[in-house]
Write a protein that holds these residues in place. Structure first.
Motif: not given
Ligand code: KG4
Ligand code: ZN
Length: 336
Positions: A187-203
């Motif tokens: 599904l990701a192949l058809q999507g805009d990977a920068h549309r949602f400003p998600l954050k990576p997890g930091k420990v």
């Protein structure tokens, strides 16, 4: 030496015959996706029943493909952990029965270690130790320094969800079938990977550790809103954009921590293992962003759970320390 490898730690029943640790004569995998799909995840009781039904047919098919008789086997290797206890016991008891009946040695293999061996057996080149091991599966997200085959130092792991688990949970949020990894990737192949400003997890205090539960919650909030009440329906393009954004953030997080660990521990070779390494976006990302590192990926049929990695590693373990006793235990968890 012809080694039979038996794998039944979770939802794949697999047998393989490998000659001298590398040459794969047969690699038969019976997947249980059809069984667990309707529940959106693995149901342990159903997994055990299916293992019982298919383990002997899988073994027979494996022998037929390798054109060998049971009596020509030299060693029985089995994944005796980590995994689901009931599922493990079926592979383990099959292996013990064969060992006893045929008078052939038995060897127990760590499933996670075998995932890393899958990449080593896929390449003809001699690996330069130390190298960095990266396990990316449904149950593990682990960085290890590999000093030699069988000698590992744990560098970091996930403090909550494993990366494969995160793919599966995000797929569920997006109403995609189980297992979610391949669905999200497609599904990701058809999507805009920068549309949602998600954050990576930091420990906090452990910069190399992983955390994916916050990222997964970020996806949930994007769909349902922070109080779960958002009703604007997500169309197919929104879902593709969210899948692509999640995948970008998750894979970049793995890339960044891996590159730092490789640098800190003077490792120029990366050894990848586990089902998530099937993901082509991950392989491309490392190729593009870390061209200075020598990436060893599992060959075809060796990323997801399989018996060949068990047979291959079992061969080396047996040469190193001999066989295991028939009271070998199944272990749901094994620390590195
Ligand atoms: O190594 P594996 O077969 O089983 C465990 O030992 O856990 O890994 C299974 C995991 C699942 O979570 C599945 O969704 C994920 O690997 N997976 C993928 C892909 N193919 C399988 N994740 C991302 N992209 C893929 N193409
Ligand atoms: Zn696995």
């Amino acid at each position: 030496m012809y080694v039979l490898g038996i794998e039944s730690t979770c939802d794949e029943t697999a047998c393989s015959i490998v000659h001298a640790g590398k040459e794969i004569l047969a690699n038969v995998v019976s997947s249980q996706i059809d069984l667990h799909e309707q529940y959106g995840g693995v149901v342990p009781e159903l997994a055990c029943r299916r293992h019982i039904d298919v383990i002997l047919p899988v073994l027979k098919e494996c022998l037929a493909q390798a054109r060998l008789q049971l009596t020509q086997l030299d060693l029985i290797a089995v994944a005796n952990g980590p995994g689901l206890i009931g599922a493990l016991l079926i592979g383990l008891n099959t292996a013990k029965s064969l060992s006893l009946a045929l008078g052939k040695p038995l060897i127990g293999v760590n499933h996670v270690e075998a995932h890393l061996y899958a990449a080593l057996m896929s390449h003809s080149e001699e690996v330069q130790f130390p190298c960095l091991g990266i396990v990316l599966s449904g149950g593990h997200t682990t960085l290890l320094k590999i000093e030699a085959l069988g000698r590992y130092a744990l560098l970091s792991e996930t403090v909550d969800d494993a990366i494969g688990e995160a793919f599966d949970k995000v797929a569920k949020i997006l109403d995609l079938p189980y297992p979610g990894g391949p669905q999200i990737e497609a599904l990701a192949l058809q999507g805009d990977a920068h549309r949602f400003p998600l954050k990576p997890g930091k420990v906090k205090g452990s910069p190399l550790h992983f955390s994916f539960s916050g990222l997964k919650t970020g996806v949930l909030y994007a769909v349902k809103g922070q109080n779960g009440a958002q009703t604007n329906s997500f169309n197919q393009q929104d879902k593709a954009d969210l899948a692509a954004s999640f995948q970008r953030v998750a894979l970049n997080d793995i890339l960044e921590k891996t590159v730092i660990a490789a640098h800190q521990h003077n490792c120029s070779t990366l050894v990848f293992g586990g089902g998530v390494t099937h993901n082509n976006a991950l392989r491309r990302l490392f190729g593009e962003k870390a061209p200075h590192l020598n990436c060893l990926w599992p060959g075809p049929g060796l990323s997801l759970d399989n018996g060949a990695m068990i047979a291959g590693l079992g061969y080396h373990k047996f040469l190193e320390k001999g066989g295991d006793p028939l009271d070998l235990d199944a272990l749901t968890r094994i620390a590195f």
